[in-house]
Structure formats: C-alpha cells, structure tokens
Design an enzyme around this catalytic site. Structure first.
Site, PDB file in Angstrom:
ATOM      1  N   THR A  56       0.775  -1.266   0.073  1.00 51.51           N
ATOM      2  CA  THR A  56      -0.064   0.137   0.039  1.00 51.51           C
ATOM      3  C   THR A  56       0.534   1.213  -0.076  1.00 51.51           C
ATOM      4  OG1 THR A  56      -0.131  -0.271   2.492  1.00 51.51           O
ATOM      5  CG2 THR A  56      -2.113  -1.068   1.062  1.00 51.51           C
ATOM      6  N   SER A 156      10.676  10.066   0.406  1.00 49.72           N
ATOM      7  CA  SER A 156      10.377  10.875   1.512  1.00 49.72           C
ATOM      8  C   SER A 156      11.603  11.153   2.313  1.00 49.72           C
ATOM      9  CB  SER A 156       9.441  10.144   2.245  1.00 49.72           C
ATOM     10  OG  SER A 156       8.858  11.383   3.234  1.00 49.72           O
ATOM     11  N   HIS A 157      11.552  10.656   3.651  1.00 46.09           N
ATOM     12  CA  HIS A 157      12.697  11.045   4.595  1.00 46.09           C
ATOM     13  C   HIS A 157      13.780   9.796   4.681  1.00 46.09           C
ATOM     14  CE1 HIS A 157       9.364   9.327   6.806  1.00 46.09           C
ATOM     15  NE2 HIS A 157      10.255   8.917   7.650  1.00 46.09           N
ATOM     16  N   ASP A 313      10.072  17.784   5.624  1.00 45.70           N
ATOM     17  CA  ASP A 313      10.832  16.742   5.327  1.00 45.70           C
ATOM     18  C   ASP A 313      11.395  16.853   3.718  1.00 45.70           C
ATOM     19  OD1 ASP A 313       8.372  16.051   4.117  1.00 45.70           O
ATOM     20  OD2 ASP A 313       8.864  13.761   4.706  1.00 45.70           O
ATOM     21  N   ASP A 315      10.658  15.585   0.740  1.00 44.94           N
ATOM     22  CA  ASP A 315       9.563  15.514  -0.212  1.00 44.94           C
ATOM     23  C   ASP A 315       8.522  16.753   0.155  1.00 44.94           C
ATOM     24  OD1 ASP A 315       8.922  13.692   1.789  1.00 44.94           O
ATOM     25  OD2 ASP A 315       7.498  12.783  -0.053  1.00 44.94           O
ATOM     26  N   THR A 388      -3.142   2.815  10.334  1.00 44.88           N
ATOM     27  CA  THR A 388      -2.125   3.584  10.519  1.00 44.88           C
ATOM     28  C   THR A 388      -1.775   3.995   8.837  1.00 44.88           C
ATOM     29  OG1 THR A 388      -0.847   2.474  12.180  1.00 44.88           O
ATOM     30  CG2 THR A 388       0.481   3.918  10.715  1.00 44.88           C
ATOM     31  N   GLU A 414      -1.282  11.891  11.252  1.00 41.80           N
ATOM     32  CA  GLU A 414      -0.713  11.082  12.126  1.00 41.80           C
ATOM     33  C   GLU A 414       0.278  11.777  12.779  1.00 41.80           C
ATOM     34  OE1 GLU A 414       0.619   8.149   9.171  1.00 41.80           O
ATOM     35  OE2 GLU A 414       2.008   9.615   7.873  1.00 41.80           O
ATOM     36  N   ALA A 416       3.461  10.892  13.018  1.00 38.81           N
ATOM     37  CA  ALA A 416       4.534  11.008  12.277  1.00 38.81           C
ATOM     38  C   ALA A 416       4.579  12.019  11.422  1.00 38.81           C
ATOM     39  CB  ALA A 416       4.739   9.701  11.426  1.00 38.81           C
ATOM     40  N   LYS A 428      -1.104  13.424   2.898  1.00 45.28           N
ATOM     41  CA  LYS A 428      -0.368  14.697   4.030  1.00 45.28           C
ATOM     42  C   LYS A 428       0.331  15.652   3.106  1.00 45.28           C
ATOM     43  CE  LYS A 428       3.397  11.188   4.698  1.00 45.28           C
ATOM     44  NZ  LYS A 428       2.593  10.045   4.031  1.00 45.28           N
TER      45      LYS A 428
END
Length: 634
Positions: A56, A156-157, A313, A315, A388, A414, A416, A428
C-alpha cells in the site's frame, strides 16, 4: 509478459544469468556480474531471490541491482504491471491519463521517465512534472485533472541510498487493499522489462507538462485555508521572525509561495540546507522528527533572534516545528502536539466560516493521540480513527465528504508529523501545513502569546495527554516474529513471574491459547487488540479478579472478539490499554527494519508528575518486559 523463472526455486546463478540478460543499465548489470565473478552467493541471494514487494506504500527500497531493490528494471516492470491494471480497472483510463512527479533523489528523474514510457506504450496520456517537486503536487493533480492514477518517485525522508514509487488511485488518495494485491499480481504477470528508451518521452504528443497550470491551481486552492481572522500585513505580523529548513529537499520555493499566498512574512532560511541535495550532507538522517535534525535551524534562529523554527521533510509532505520558550530553551513539538494544535485551529476556522460542528469531520490514525477523540466528544464534530497511514485516513475523509449531505473533510493527521488540512490534497501535505501553522503563530504573536500557550489551553480544556513514541532497529524478521510470538503466546523459559491471560480461542485450525501480559510496567491491562491474528477484548482486568484470580482458561468461540479494523497476518500490530489511562501500540514498519511503539498516558486531572512517572514506567516496560531489548540485542 511474465518472467518464466520461478525465483523461489531457481538456482541463484541462474537468476543472476537472467538478470544480466534483462538489465540494460550498465551500472546495475555490472554489480551482478562482479558478484558472480567473486562467487558472492550470499549477496546474490539477498539481491535476487525475493522480488521487491508491492504494497500500500507502493515500492520503497535501496537503489542497487537485483529484483529485491529499486532500479531501472524493477521500476519498468512495476510500471508495466500498474499500467495494465489501471487500464483494466479504471473507466477511460488512457484518456484520463496518469500524473507523474519526482523529487531530487539520485535516479528519481530517470525512474519517472521510465514510468512515463511504460504508460505511453499502453496508450496513456501522461500529465508530467519534468522538474523536481514536492509529493503533494501529484495527488493534487490526480484529483484536479480527474486522472486515472498517479505516481510520485520519492523515498520521502529515508536515507539517501533509498528511493520509492508511490501510487495514487483515481480519487487522488493512496491505494489501499485490495488494490495493492491486484497491482502486485499484474506486476508479476508483466515481469519482463520491455522498453528502456526514455529519449523522446517529454516531446511525445501524449505528454503534457502540467507544472505551471497545477502549481497555480494548487496555491489558489490553498488560499481557502487562509483564516478570515488573520490581520495580514500588520506591523505585529512582521514582528514574527522564524527560520525554515527543507532538510536539503524540494520544499523551499513552495514554502515561500504558500507564505506569500497566505499574506505572511517570508522565512529566514538555513543556508546550508535550503538547496536540494540528494546526499543530505548536514544530517545523518533527513527526517525532521529525528533527534538533532533541527539543530542547525535552531542555531540560525538563535543567531537571527527568531523564536520559531519550521521544517519540511525532503519531499515536503511532512511538517515539523520548534519554538523558543520564555527561559530560552527550545520546545520541539511532537507529531501529536502539532496534531492537537492544528485540530483546534481548524475547528475555530470552520466555526468562523459558519460550518456546523456536526458536519465537521476529523480523523487520525489509531496509533496517534486519543486527544482528538476527546475533542470530538466535547465539541460535537465527527471523529473516527483508522489504521496507520494516509491511505486509510484520506480515503475515510473522502468517503465521509461524498456521503449524502456529506461531511466537511476538515482535518486528518498521523503522529509521524503528517497533516492533511482540507481535502484539496488527499494525502499529507507539509506545504499547506506550514502556511496554516505560521498563520496561527502570527495571530498568537499579535496577541502576545506563543504556540505553546495555545497548546496548554487545549490541555486545560480536554485533559493532559503525553506520548513517548520510539522504535527498535530489528533487521532480522525471524527475531521480530519471535518477539511478537512471546508477547502473544508467552514463553515459560524467559517470562519469569509475568502474569498472563489464558484465552482459549477456537480457530479454523483448532484451538490456540493467547497468553498476553496482564500488566505493563505494573499497570493492569484492560484492553487488547491484535490485528495480526484478529483478536479484540475489553475489560480484561475484570476477567482476572474475584473468582478468577487463579487465571482459569477463558473460552473464546470462533467468530467472537473480532476487531473492527482489517486484520493482516503479513505484519505485526498489537495494542494494549491500561487502567492508568495508558495505551501502547507495537507494530512492525512496512518500509523500514523497525519495531515501532507508540505510548500515550492521559490524566484528566492534569497532574503532570503522575503522567510523567507512569509514562516512564511503561516506556521501560516496553524495552525490558515486552521487547527484551538487551536479551535480543536491539
């Protein structure tokens, strides 16, 4: 076309031979050739035996040779399979097309072009971002253009050697089951790479550069989040000084533009981190959540007499913030604290705009703070928690807003540091989060307040919630399985005097005895939810008192005590609630070799010393009693 070799059964040197024959990237082909020449079969097994799994989150892995890694070959086969699946399952897919974007990481542009090539070969229109950009621009464009799907190439990070392939469905949200399973099967059916040619992709008549149109539309849509109570352009607003870092990522020009759209003063940059750099030279890990990641930004703030630090972050889909307090110390807001701050601010803004409380919808993930649920209970807006990840939250908000007389999709988050404000982006979005946060900070600054004062006001109204989220690096999946098996079933050899449940559960394979701990850090467990095996039980503490102090077995019939959330045996996730107001969730990460835990304690009486002591005791229990970190070398 399907690869005829069964990678589970084929001898490793035969797999290597197949790789060399298929791979047209000389760098990765030579990696495998060198390993074959050196007879490094263990490394070949690591790289070739287990194909990279499509889940996912799409794909995410280290960039190197092999079927288990991210490289040109695996990006091509993923794109072939995705294109075939979208063509079969989305009406008018080729005409509606795909949106493709990429960040600044090594190979990201090449991977994006290869993705475009695979879709062009199946007759798709391609809405393309040729330059680097933030992740939210892809889901925004999918929704705005009514595209069939989207792909963002980013990790991402993650560390600099990783990359990823993030997939969005036709509604603009990330894919969720069973779409991931269908796409994975389609990739297996199209596992021979066909076309490696990226020349001419951007000049193809079916490729449209959407950068200018979608960027303008994105910032126009963002203006809907401007608070009508914001005194833009005042002398007081100009007095707010704040530092921004994109963590060597792509966010800086987008951050500047959203601040301009909101009528806010510009940021003070961190010079060493403001330009995109795929090697992330000033940070060991490019995640603003990590300890020390904002130190350079704080140093600039101290030098520039700025009281606030904000960050994206790499991206730019996540957002973080820290604020200097009256004593000169820095408070780095946790993801849950920022979620509470945003939720309260969004609620105020919805009310100013005349939206009824009962129509306002907010969500967060089940590992995030329960404070949002308490706010909903007290204020009357609609709230739900989800599994999540924004694949669940964004789709939940989209479903709520599409219902008859639908809800206003106001906010989702979330822990994070991921925040979705409004529904212009069904994921997000660190850019709009930045604008909304600085807007709030400016308003508070005009009132002589800090953001931390605003947070304290929420604690006073809804109760004190404090969290301690962390993780253990656990690179051995078998060891991780063993740790969770012991939590779930006990181990007489190492348990000592730990008191445990004795739930005898009927299953399709007979009976199993679930022996979860009855205390964590000395606090009685009152609730258990295990989403790996599909078990949920409330009032656990009451079952093991009175006449059942001897822990007699309790029978659970087949089909009883089933969780509300989907169950997946492919990952571990167990939640405990304790009688002192504590909640602990432990789970494995889907993208990193981590055993994560999320711990929160609440106290409605606002007694911080009690909460702090309970949190410390439960944190130590996670490491010592449950994970047994020292014994397991974690």
């Amino acid at each position: 076309m399907s690869n005829a070799l069964d990678k589970k059964e084929t001898p490793i040197l035969e797999l290597a031979k197949r790789w060399v024959s298929e791979d047209k990237d000389p760098r990765t082909r030579q990696q495998i050739e060198a390993l074959v020449a050196g007879n490094e079969t263990a490394k070949l097994e690591e790289l070739l035996r287990q194909p990279i799994e499509f889940g996912t989150a799409g794909l995410r892995a280290r960039m190197e040779a092999g079927y288990s890694r991210l490289n040109q070959l695996t990006v091509i086969t993923a794109s072939q399979g995705l294109a075939a699946y979208v063509e079969r399952n989305v009406a008018g897919a080729q005409v509606r097309g795909i949106v493709i974007g990429h960040d600044h990481r090594h190979n990201s542009r090449t991977f994006a072009l290869l993705t475009a090539r695979a879709f062009l070969d199946r007759g798709f229109k391609v809405h393309f971002y040729p330059a680097i950009g933030p992740t939210p621009m892809v889901p925004f464009a999918v929704k705005r253009l009514h595209a069939a799907c989207g792909v963002m190439v980013t990790a991402s990070h993650n560390p600099k050697d990783d990359n990823g392939y993030k997939v969005y469905w036709e509604n603009g949200a990330q894919i969720k089951p069973p779409l991931d399973e269908g796409i994975a099967q389609s990739i297996r059916e199209n596992s021979t790479p066909v076309n490696w040619d990226t020349k001419g992709v951007e000049s193809d008549p079916n490729v449209v550069d959407v950068t200018e149109a979608m960027t303008a539309a994105y910032f126009d849509a963002a203006k809907a989040l401007v608070s009508n109570s914001q005194p833009n352009g005042t002398a007081a607003a100009a007095a707010l000084r704040y530092v921004y870092t994109p963590m060597h990522g792509v966010g800086a020009p987008f951050a500047a533009r959203v601040l301009e759209a909101f009528g806010l003063p510009p940021y003070i940059p961190v010079p060493e981190q403001i330009q995109p750099d795929p090697d992330f030279p000033t940070v060991s890990f490019p995640n603003p959540e990590e300890m020390g990641a904002l130190d350079m930004a704080k140093a600039v703030a101290d030098r520039e007499d700025a009281g606030l630090v904000v960050a994206n972050d790499p991206d730019a889909d996540r957002f973080a913030a820290a604020e200097r307090q009256a004593d000169g110390s820095w408070l780095a807001f946790t993801g849950d604290q920022l979620g509470t701050i945003f939720a309260a601010s969004v609620l105020e803004d919805c009310r100013r705009k005349g939206i009824e409380d009962s129509r306002i919808a907010m969500v967060n993930s089940t590992v995030s703070s329960r404070m949002l649920g308490e706010m909903a209970r007290k204020e009357g807006f609609h709230y739900t928690d989800t599994l999540t990840g924004f694949k669940w939250m964004a789709n939940e908000l989209a479903d709520l807003s599409s219902q008859k007389g639908g809800y206003h999709a106001a906010f989702g988050y979330e822990e994070a540091i991921g925040y979705m404000i409004g529904d212009q982006v069904l994921d997000k979005d660190g850019i709009t989060a930045l604008g909304c946060f600085v807007q709030l900070a400016t308003r508070l600054n005009n009132q002589g307040l800090r953001v931390s004062d605003y947070l304290e006001a929420q604690y006073a109204r809804y109760g004190y919630f404090v969290s301690a989220n962390s993780y253990f690096i656990s690179p051995d999946p078998l060891k991780t399985d063993k740790i969770f098996a012991r939590i779930r079933y006990g181990d007489d050899n190492v348990d000592g005097g730990i008191r445990r449940t004795a739930f005898v559960r009927a299953t399709s394979n007979g009976e199993e005895v679930l022996r979860y701990p009855l205390t964590i850090g000395g606090f009685p467990v009152c609730y258990i939810c295990d989403l790996t095996i599909g078990f949920e039980m409330s009032n656990v503490d009451k079952m093991y008192c009175g006449s059942n102090k001897q822990h007699q077995p309790i029978a659970i019939a087949k089909g009883e005590c089933v969780p509300k959330f989907p169950v997946s045996a492919a990952s571990h996730m167990i939640t405990f609630e304790t009688c002192n107001g504590g909640r602990l969730t432990m789970r494995t990460s889907g993208t990193e070799p981590k055993l994560k835990y999320y711990l929160e304690v609440r106290d409605n009486a606002y007694d911080r010393s009690i909460v702090a002591n309970d949190l410390d005791a439960m944190s130590r229990a996670v490491a010592d009693e449950l994970v047994q970190a020292s014994r397991n070398g974690l």
